[in-house]
Scaffold this active site. Structure first.
Site, PDB file in Angstrom:
ATOM      1  N   HIS A 133       3.543  -5.023   4.008  1.00  0.00           N
ATOM      2  CA  HIS A 133       3.575  -5.539   5.377  1.00  0.00           C
ATOM      3  C   HIS A 133       3.070  -6.978   5.397  1.00  0.00           C
ATOM      4  O   HIS A 133       2.292  -7.383   4.534  1.00  0.00           O
ATOM      5  CB  HIS A 133       2.662  -4.710   6.295  1.00  0.00           C
ATOM      6  CG  HIS A 133       3.065  -3.276   6.419  1.00  0.00           C
ATOM      7  ND1 HIS A 133       4.134  -2.878   7.185  1.00  0.00           N
ATOM      8  CD2 HIS A 133       2.557  -2.144   5.879  1.00  0.00           C
ATOM      9  CE1 HIS A 133       4.262  -1.560   7.114  1.00  0.00           C
ATOM     10  NE2 HIS A 133       3.322  -1.082   6.322  1.00  0.00           N
TER      11      HIS A 133
ATOM     12  N   GLU B 162      -0.314  -4.341  11.836  1.00  0.00           N
ATOM     13  CA  GLU B 162       0.492  -3.988  10.663  1.00  0.00           C
ATOM     14  C   GLU B 162       1.921  -4.506  10.863  1.00  0.00           C
ATOM     15  O   GLU B 162       2.574  -4.965   9.929  1.00  0.00           O
ATOM     16  CB  GLU B 162       0.497  -2.477  10.473  1.00  0.00           C
ATOM     17  CG  GLU B 162       1.182  -2.043   9.198  1.00  0.00           C
ATOM     18  CD  GLU B 162       1.281  -0.532   9.087  1.00  0.00           C
ATOM     19  OE1 GLU B 162       0.439   0.061   8.385  1.00  0.00           O
ATOM     20  OE2 GLU B 162       2.185   0.068   9.704  1.00  0.00           O
TER      21      GLU B 162
ATOM     22  N   HIS C  57       4.803   0.030  -0.531  1.00  0.00           N
ATOM     23  CA  HIS C  57       5.654  -0.804   0.325  1.00  0.00           C
ATOM     24  C   HIS C  57       4.705  -1.819   0.960  1.00  0.00           C
ATOM     25  O   HIS C  57       3.481  -1.701   0.825  1.00  0.00           O
ATOM     26  CB  HIS C  57       6.361   0.039   1.390  1.00  0.00           C
ATOM     27  CG  HIS C  57       5.424   0.710   2.328  1.00  0.00           C
ATOM     28  ND1 HIS C  57       4.753   1.869   2.015  1.00  0.00           N
ATOM     29  CD2 HIS C  57       4.982   0.363   3.562  1.00  0.00           C
ATOM     30  CE1 HIS C  57       3.976   2.220   3.014  1.00  0.00           C
ATOM     31  NE2 HIS C  57       4.088   1.324   3.969  1.00  0.00           N
TER      32      HIS C  57
ATOM     33  N   HIS D  87       0.844  -1.195   0.000  1.00  0.00           N
ATOM     34  CA  HIS D  87       0.000   0.000   0.000  1.00  0.00           C
ATOM     35  C   HIS D  87       0.879   1.245   0.000  1.00  0.00           C
ATOM     36  O   HIS D  87       2.102   1.162   0.130  1.00  0.00           O
ATOM     37  CB  HIS D  87      -0.942   0.029   1.213  1.00  0.00           C
ATOM     38  CG  HIS D  87      -0.287   0.234   2.545  1.00  0.00           C
ATOM     39  ND1 HIS D  87      -0.984   0.383   3.714  1.00  0.00           N
ATOM     40  CD2 HIS D  87       1.019   0.300   2.908  1.00  0.00           C
ATOM     41  CE1 HIS D  87      -0.147   0.536   4.723  1.00  0.00           C
ATOM     42  NE2 HIS D  87       1.069   0.493   4.263  1.00  0.00           N
TER      43      HIS D  87
ATOM     44  N   CYS E  38       5.562   6.634   3.997  1.00  0.00           N
ATOM     45  CA  CYS E  38       4.400   5.880   3.500  1.00  0.00           C
ATOM     46  C   CYS E  38       3.805   6.504   2.245  1.00  0.00           C
ATOM     47  O   CYS E  38       2.887   5.953   1.649  1.00  0.00           O
ATOM     48  CB  CYS E  38       3.322   5.800   4.585  1.00  0.00           C
ATOM     49  SG  CYS E  38       3.864   4.979   6.080  1.00  0.00           S
TER      50      CYS E  38
ATOM     51  N   ASP F 101      -4.888 -10.680   0.196  1.00  0.00           N
ATOM     52  CA  ASP F 101      -3.554 -11.287   0.282  1.00  0.00           C
ATOM     53  C   ASP F 101      -2.794 -11.157  -1.036  1.00  0.00           C
ATOM     54  O   ASP F 101      -3.312 -11.482  -2.101  1.00  0.00           O
ATOM     55  CB  ASP F 101      -3.684 -12.762   0.665  1.00  0.00           C
ATOM     56  CG  ASP F 101      -2.325 -13.388   0.978  1.00  0.00           C
ATOM     57  OD1 ASP F 101      -1.462 -12.689   1.539  1.00  0.00           O
ATOM     58  OD2 ASP F 101      -2.139 -14.573   0.660  1.00  0.00           O
ATOM     59  N   HIS F 102      -1.569 -10.657  -0.920  1.00  0.00           N
ATOM     60  CA  HIS F 102      -0.700 -10.434  -2.089  1.00  0.00           C
ATOM     61  C   HIS F 102      -1.329  -9.484  -3.106  1.00  0.00           C
ATOM     62  O   HIS F 102      -1.273  -9.707  -4.321  1.00  0.00           O
ATOM     63  CB  HIS F 102      -0.270 -11.771  -2.718  1.00  0.00           C
ATOM     64  CG  HIS F 102       0.779 -12.456  -1.888  1.00  0.00           C
ATOM     65  ND1 HIS F 102       0.492 -13.053  -0.686  1.00  0.00           N
ATOM     66  CD2 HIS F 102       2.110 -12.594  -2.074  1.00  0.00           C
ATOM     67  CE1 HIS F 102       1.604 -13.547  -0.169  1.00  0.00           C
ATOM     68  NE2 HIS F 102       2.605 -13.280  -0.978  1.00  0.00           N
TER      69      HIS F 102
END
Lengths: 139, 136
Positions: free
Chosen positions: B41, B124, B39, B14, B33, B79-80
């Protein structure tokens, strides 16, 4: 919408649990190994939980940079690698983790204005933790 | 009333950017950010439901059903993924952990019938998490 944000911080400090109001025997019986006159230390983990509406413009309860900056200046810098017994907060009270929770709660409550403080939780070791969310604490 | 919590993990990328802000404001408010390349998490999700214990099954909720709902409604979608570009909630909302917790609540709440959703917690990182209880 209201959300709760929790951030974890760590510091290391020494302390000795000893009350001048008790006899040597009472101190020993009450505090056991923690009464060792040379003191001992812990790696403390502090969880600060704040709450508030999630800002439409930023998507945040509060900017972490503000919270991190406050906690570093007001808590980690004065407490990390110090002997808690020698700090002014503990001149008149025993630096148990209960009292540490209350002291840190008071600092954040008094000084941090960017979100509402919900609670402070401190892990003294991996096996024990303490929480304080304000209210009566008999001081 | 008994509370049951199920954990899951997902990884996503994100970045934080508000088109209503100037580039300087975006950089000042969101810092690192704000990098438009994104980037990522490894998120940990905790879903807590509550309800009475069913006298026949001894369950608050069938864990298999809860796991399937979490997989279908949340993990398959997040996810991903690059949250800003692939998840509709974040086409207009900034994918902060706060908004992620709210979006996950909104995805799960209508799908749960046996037990009531109590809390969505999103980590996070191990040192930062957000709780959402469905409060206005």
């Amino acid at each position: 919408m209201k959300a709760y944000l929790t951030r974890r911080y760590m510091f290391s400090a020494s302390h000795r649990l000893h009350s001048d109001e008790m006899s040597e025997e009472e101190n020993c019986a009450t505090y056991g190994k923690c009464n060792n006159p040379y003191g001992h230390g812990h790696n403390y983990t502090v969880e600060v939980t704040v709450s508030g509406p999630v800002d439409d413009q930023t998507g945040m309860v509060c900017n972490l940079v503000d919270l991190d900056g406050f906690v570093h200046r007001q808590i980690l810098e004065p407490y990390d690698h110090q002997n808690l017994n020698l700090l002014s907060e503990f001149a008149q009270q025993v630096p148990t983790t209960e009292k540490l929770c209350i002291a840190i709660y008071d600092i954040v409550k008094r000084g941090f204005r960017k979100a509402h403080l919900e609670k402070i939780r401190i892990e003294e070791t991996m096996m024990n933790s303490f929480e304080y969310a304000g209210g009566e604490h008999g001081r | 009333m008994v509370y049951l919590t199920r954990k899951a993990e997902f990884s996503a990328s994100h970045y934080y950017h508000n088109p209503a802000f100037t580039p300087e404001e975006n950089a000042r408010i969101f810092g690192k950010c704000n990098n438009p390349n994104g980037h990522g998490h490894n998120y940990t999700l905790e879903v807590t439901v509550k309800g009475p214990v069913d006298p026949k099954s001894g369950f608050v909720v069938d864990l298999k059903q809860l796991k399937d709902i979490m997989s279908r409604e949340v993990l398959d979608a997040l996810d991903h993924r690059f949250l800003n570009k692939e998840v509709p909630e974040f086409f207009t909302r900034i994918p902060t952990t706060e908004n992620l917790a709210i979006a996950i609540w909104q995805r799960l709440a209508p799908k749960l019938s046996a037990a009531q959703l109590h809390r969505v917690r999103v980590y996070e990182t191990p040192d930062l998490f957000v709780d959402f209880y469905g409060e206005a």
